[in-house]
Design a protein around this motif. Sequence first.
Motif, PDB file in Angstrom:
ATOM      1  N   ALA A 226     -12.559   0.393  -7.507  1.00 34.42           N
ATOM      2  CA  ALA A 226     -11.541  -0.150  -7.021  1.00 34.42           C
ATOM      3  C   ALA A 226     -10.795   0.548  -5.788  1.00 34.42           C
ATOM      4  CB  ALA A 226     -10.485  -0.405  -8.228  1.00 34.42           C
ATOM      5  N   MET A 227     -10.613   1.869  -5.936  1.00 38.04           N
ATOM      6  CA  MET A 227     -10.138   2.736  -4.831  1.00 38.04           C
ATOM      7  C   MET A 227     -10.809   2.509  -3.468  1.00 38.04           C
ATOM      8  SD  MET A 227      -7.331   4.024  -5.806  1.00 38.04           S
ATOM      9  CE  MET A 227      -7.046   2.538  -6.874  1.00 38.04           C
ATOM     10  N   ASP A 228     -11.926   2.078  -3.566  1.00 41.59           N
ATOM     11  CA  ASP A 228     -12.906   2.085  -2.224  1.00 41.59           C
ATOM     12  C   ASP A 228     -12.223   0.633  -1.445  1.00 41.59           C
ATOM     13  OD1 ASP A 228     -14.607   4.129  -2.635  1.00 41.59           O
ATOM     14  OD2 ASP A 228     -15.973   2.659  -3.369  1.00 41.59           O
ATOM     15  N   SER A 229     -11.560  -0.067  -2.184  1.00 39.90           N
ATOM     16  CA  SER A 229     -10.720  -1.287  -1.337  1.00 39.90           C
ATOM     17  C   SER A 229      -9.521  -1.250  -2.003  1.00 39.90           C
ATOM     18  CB  SER A 229     -11.845  -2.457  -1.502  1.00 39.90           C
ATOM     19  OG  SER A 229     -11.784  -2.684  -2.759  1.00 39.90           O
ATOM     20  N   PHE A 230      -8.399  -0.778  -1.297  1.00 39.93           N
ATOM     21  CA  PHE A 230      -7.100  -0.494  -1.967  1.00 39.93           C
ATOM     22  C   PHE A 230      -6.226  -1.912  -1.552  1.00 39.93           C
ATOM     23  CE2 PHE A 230      -3.082   0.860  -2.958  1.00 39.93           C
ATOM     24  CZ  PHE A 230      -3.135   2.103  -3.342  1.00 39.93           C
ATOM     25  N   LEU A 231      -6.005  -2.692  -2.509  1.00 42.84           N
ATOM     26  CA  LEU A 231      -5.468  -4.030  -2.510  1.00 42.84           C
ATOM     27  C   LEU A 231      -5.830  -4.634  -1.394  1.00 42.84           C
ATOM     28  CD1 LEU A 231      -1.656  -2.856  -3.441  1.00 42.84           C
ATOM     29  CD2 LEU A 231      -2.941  -4.594  -4.539  1.00 42.84           C
ATOM     30  N   ASN A 233      -6.965  -7.557  -0.752  1.00 39.56           N
ATOM     31  CA  ASN A 233      -6.719  -8.905  -0.431  1.00 39.56           C
ATOM     32  C   ASN A 233      -5.138  -9.103  -0.592  1.00 39.56           C
ATOM     33  OD1 ASN A 233      -9.484 -10.127  -0.939  1.00 39.56           O
ATOM     34  ND2 ASN A 233      -9.456  -9.496  -3.231  1.00 39.56           N
ATOM     35  N   ALA A 234      -4.468  -7.979  -0.588  1.00 42.40           N
ATOM     36  CA  ALA A 234      -2.864  -8.367  -0.253  1.00 42.40           C
ATOM     37  C   ALA A 234      -2.679  -8.244   1.251  1.00 42.40           C
ATOM     38  CB  ALA A 234      -2.410  -7.235  -0.948  1.00 42.40           C
ATOM     39  N   VAL A 235      -1.798  -9.127   1.492  1.00 42.75           N
ATOM     40  CA  VAL A 235      -1.269  -8.921   2.793  1.00 42.75           C
ATOM     41  C   VAL A 235       0.098  -8.341   3.133  1.00 42.75           C
ATOM     42  CG1 VAL A 235      -0.361 -10.395   4.967  1.00 42.75           C
ATOM     43  CG2 VAL A 235      -2.373 -11.085   3.509  1.00 42.75           C
ATOM     44  N   CYS A 236       0.316  -7.239   4.016  1.00 36.98           N
ATOM     45  CA  CYS A 236       1.193  -6.061   3.793  1.00 36.98           C
ATOM     46  C   CYS A 236       1.887  -6.286   5.158  1.00 36.98           C
ATOM     47  CB  CYS A 236       0.705  -4.946   3.191  1.00 36.98           C
ATOM     48  SG  CYS A 236      -0.101  -4.618   1.704  1.00 36.98           S
ATOM     49  N   LEU A 237       2.917  -5.569   5.128  1.00 38.40           N
ATOM     50  CA  LEU A 237       3.655  -5.339   6.527  1.00 38.40           C
ATOM     51  C   LEU A 237       3.122  -5.052   7.873  1.00 38.40           C
ATOM     52  CD1 LEU A 237       6.642  -4.963   7.714  1.00 38.40           C
ATOM     53  CD2 LEU A 237       6.573  -2.687   7.243  1.00 38.40           C
ATOM     54  N   THR A 238       2.172  -3.887   7.352  1.00 39.50           N
ATOM     55  CA  THR A 238       1.205  -3.747   8.835  1.00 39.50           C
ATOM     56  C   THR A 238       0.451  -4.515   8.998  1.00 39.50           C
ATOM     57  OG1 THR A 238       0.258  -2.205   6.954  1.00 39.50           O
ATOM     58  CG2 THR A 238       1.773  -1.086   8.535  1.00 39.50           C
ATOM     59  N   ASP A 239      -0.211  -5.062   8.159  1.00 46.77           N
ATOM     60  CA  ASP A 239      -1.219  -6.384   8.386  1.00 46.77           C
ATOM     61  C   ASP A 239      -0.472  -7.672   9.265  1.00 46.77           C
ATOM     62  OD1 ASP A 239      -3.134  -5.261   6.688  1.00 46.77           O
ATOM     63  OD2 ASP A 239      -2.082  -6.171   4.940  1.00 46.77           O
ATOM     64  N   LEU A 240       0.994  -7.708   8.901  1.00 51.84           N
ATOM     65  CA  LEU A 240       1.571  -8.824   9.613  1.00 51.84           C
ATOM     66  C   LEU A 240       1.811  -8.362  11.102  1.00 51.84           C
ATOM     67  CD1 LEU A 240       3.766 -10.004   6.570  1.00 51.84           C
ATOM     68  CD2 LEU A 240       1.849 -11.497   7.821  1.00 51.84           C
ATOM     69  N   LEU A 241       2.189  -7.112  10.931  1.00 50.85           N
ATOM     70  CA  LEU A 241       2.615  -6.562  12.337  1.00 50.85           C
ATOM     71  C   LEU A 241       1.457  -6.493  13.223  1.00 50.85           C
ATOM     72  CD1 LEU A 241       5.126  -3.767  11.352  1.00 50.85           C
ATOM     73  CD2 LEU A 241       5.533  -6.123  12.351  1.00 50.85           C
ATOM     74  N   PHE A 258      -4.489  12.236  -0.378  1.00 49.87           N
ATOM     75  CA  PHE A 258      -3.583  12.634  -1.829  1.00 49.87           C
ATOM     76  C   PHE A 258      -3.685  11.240  -2.526  1.00 49.87           C
ATOM     77  CE2 PHE A 258       0.214  12.859  -4.477  1.00 49.87           C
ATOM     78  CZ  PHE A 258      -0.483  13.832  -5.498  1.00 49.87           C
ATOM     79  N   ALA A 259      -3.910  10.648  -3.697  1.00 50.16           N
ATOM     80  CA  ALA A 259      -3.362   9.717  -4.339  1.00 50.16           C
ATOM     81  C   ALA A 259      -3.996   8.336  -3.619  1.00 50.16           C
ATOM     82  CB  ALA A 259      -2.121   9.545  -4.833  1.00 50.16           C
ATOM     83  N   GLY A 260      -5.099   8.442  -2.834  1.00 50.30           N
ATOM     84  CA  GLY A 260      -5.550   7.303  -2.324  1.00 50.30           C
ATOM     85  C   GLY A 260      -4.824   6.661  -1.138  1.00 50.30           C
ATOM     86  N   LYS A 261      -3.854   7.670  -0.538  1.00 52.46           N
ATOM     87  CA  LYS A 261      -2.986   6.896   0.346  1.00 52.46           C
ATOM     88  C   LYS A 261      -3.757   6.820   1.720  1.00 52.46           C
ATOM     89  CE  LYS A 261      -0.080  10.092   2.249  1.00 52.46           C
ATOM     90  NZ  LYS A 261      -0.041  11.135   1.304  1.00 52.46           N
ATOM     91  N   ASP A 262      -4.592   7.553   2.277  1.00 55.94           N
ATOM     92  CA  ASP A 262      -5.579   6.980   3.196  1.00 55.94           C
ATOM     93  C   ASP A 262      -6.575   5.687   2.887  1.00 55.94           C
ATOM     94  OD1 ASP A 262      -7.342   8.043   1.031  1.00 55.94           O
ATOM     95  OD2 ASP A 262      -8.831   9.106   2.400  1.00 55.94           O
ATOM     96  N   LYS A 263      -6.738   5.457   1.791  1.00 57.64           N
ATOM     97  CA  LYS A 263      -7.509   4.280   1.542  1.00 57.64           C
ATOM     98  C   LYS A 263      -6.500   3.099   1.776  1.00 57.64           C
ATOM     99  CE  LYS A 263     -10.914   5.891  -1.640  1.00 57.64           C
ATOM    100  NZ  LYS A 263     -10.564   7.581  -1.443  1.00 57.64           N
ATOM    101  N   PHE A 264      -5.400   3.238   1.658  1.00 59.81           N
ATOM    102  CA  PHE A 264      -4.338   2.140   1.654  1.00 59.81           C
ATOM    103  C   PHE A 264      -4.052   1.965   3.108  1.00 59.81           C
ATOM    104  CE2 PHE A 264       0.492   1.464   2.082  1.00 59.81           C
ATOM    105  CZ  PHE A 264       0.693   0.080   1.912  1.00 59.81           C
ATOM    106  N   LEU A 265      -3.674   3.235   3.686  1.00 58.31           N
ATOM    107  CA  LEU A 265      -3.280   3.072   5.046  1.00 58.31           C
ATOM    108  C   LEU A 265      -4.553   2.384   5.931  1.00 58.31           C
ATOM    109  CD1 LEU A 265      -1.914   6.803   5.642  1.00 58.31           C
ATOM    110  CD2 LEU A 265      -0.540   4.310   5.500  1.00 58.31           C
ATOM    111  N   SER A 266      -5.789   2.803   5.696  1.00 61.63           N
ATOM    112  CA  SER A 266      -6.872   2.340   6.597  1.00 61.63           C
ATOM    113  C   SER A 266      -7.101   0.751   6.173  1.00 61.63           C
ATOM    114  CB  SER A 266      -8.203   3.036   6.263  1.00 61.63           C
ATOM    115  OG  SER A 266      -8.586   3.160   5.005  1.00 61.63           O
ATOM    116  N   GLN A 267      -7.032   0.466   4.938  1.00 60.35           N
ATOM    117  CA  GLN A 267      -7.166  -1.006   4.451  1.00 60.35           C
ATOM    118  C   GLN A 267      -6.332  -1.771   5.068  1.00 60.35           C
ATOM    119  OE1 GLN A 267      -9.499  -1.887   1.538  1.00 60.35           O
ATOM    120  NE2 GLN A 267      -9.552  -3.710   3.056  1.00 60.35           N
TER     121      GLN A 267
END
Length: 481
Positions: A226-231, A233-241, A258-267
Amino acid sequence: MPTSLLRGGAYLLAVFLLCFSYWLHRSFGQPDLGQIAYHLSFGVELADAVDPVVVRRFVRWCVLAPPIFLALLYYAERRWLGMIEKTPPRGRALLYRLHRWFPQLMVLGAALFWMSDVSAFKYVTEDFGPDYFGANYVRPDVVTITAHRPRNLVLIYVESLEQGYGQRAVFGHDLLAPLNNLPGFSFDSYQQVAGTGWTIAAMVATQCGVPLERVTLLDGNTQGQAMDSFLKNAVCLTDLLAARGYRNVFMGGAATAFAGKDKFLSQHHYHEMYGRAEWRKSGVPESAMNGWGLYDADLFARARTRLRELSASGEKFNLTLLTVDMHEPEGHLSPSCARRGFRGFEGVVSCTAQEVADFVRYARDNGYLQNTNIVILGDHLARKNPLTEKLSQVSERTIFNRFIAQDAPPPNRAQMLHFDMLPTILEFVGYDVPDGRMGLGYSGFNTHRAQPPKQRTADMEQNLLNRSPEYMALWAEQGEH
């Protein structure tokens, strides 16, 4: 297996549970089981990125202390047996029976205490409650937002910054005076609810309008998958920007891993990411860092340079900053702050406020605020730190926030949650969000027909983290949902 080994194992398990609970409280305050399970899923990777003070405390209380307490228990048990021998025969049988079952009773007591302490019972029952998320989530990708004088964004997350630090009645003076003296607008009641009480959860909630929930414990998948693809299918602020031509840049003091932050940011379309590893590669020596990473003063020095470069590029941008000096359990007073006379944890808070305010003034004095808006957010309420006892005197603990712009839209209420920040920030930087609804959030700016229900906070505390197929679909690979 010999009875003595079973007794010893039971004693050791009970002692470990109690020591682990004590370590959690000393280091982090009162985390729940969902938060614990999320962080433990990163295993050794977590230990590599966490403050060494936290690791040393874990070794002291969860590795070294249990055998010592076990030895003390064996000593007490021998004394107890000696006392039983001197007891009149009529009561001796009962005491022997209690002695025989005492390790099991101790394990049961420790387990029940630990499960109650981390809200384990609520964690389990969340599988069976109503699907609050599915009933209230508005997918950002189906909301038609329109540009209305879009501006650049500087989004500053300040570790554990809450409004209460500014109360003179509690601290004797305003620890946040440099921030409170900045121009701009603040929502009076920015509150914390379930699924938002730690840094990565707060970032997810404010940028995606969703909580950070457990996704794999007791599920069919593994956390690592699950952590390999952090959310994803969600559309977030930076996706929209990013879809509207913005360059998203993240700069933080701590490790991005730390805590998967890099995966969230890159995703989610951050084009550049800078954290502890990147600062080390750039030449910052380990001796110039604190236990988490780059001191806030050094982070803002580098952020000034990047802001100058981004502004000169002519490209729209979002510069996201994340501080670290105020992180529990003790905070980190930088050499720069110490030279200016700041002392103790109050000094860490005041110096961090000064560093953030100085960065804002730099942006203003160099003309960047003509086309750039700044949002300052505490990521979550403070947890266990040297000022916890004083903070407990604050009648309503709320998170610090400040919106700074030359021409800000009008606010529509005082109460805000993390999820509201997604549509609120979009409208703040010049986009119209129909009805102000996106994710679980309601925009805090402009006039909208849709407003948060009066019982929203209470409903979220009760049902927000209940199992939701729609929430799980945000994590799933294509075809799994």
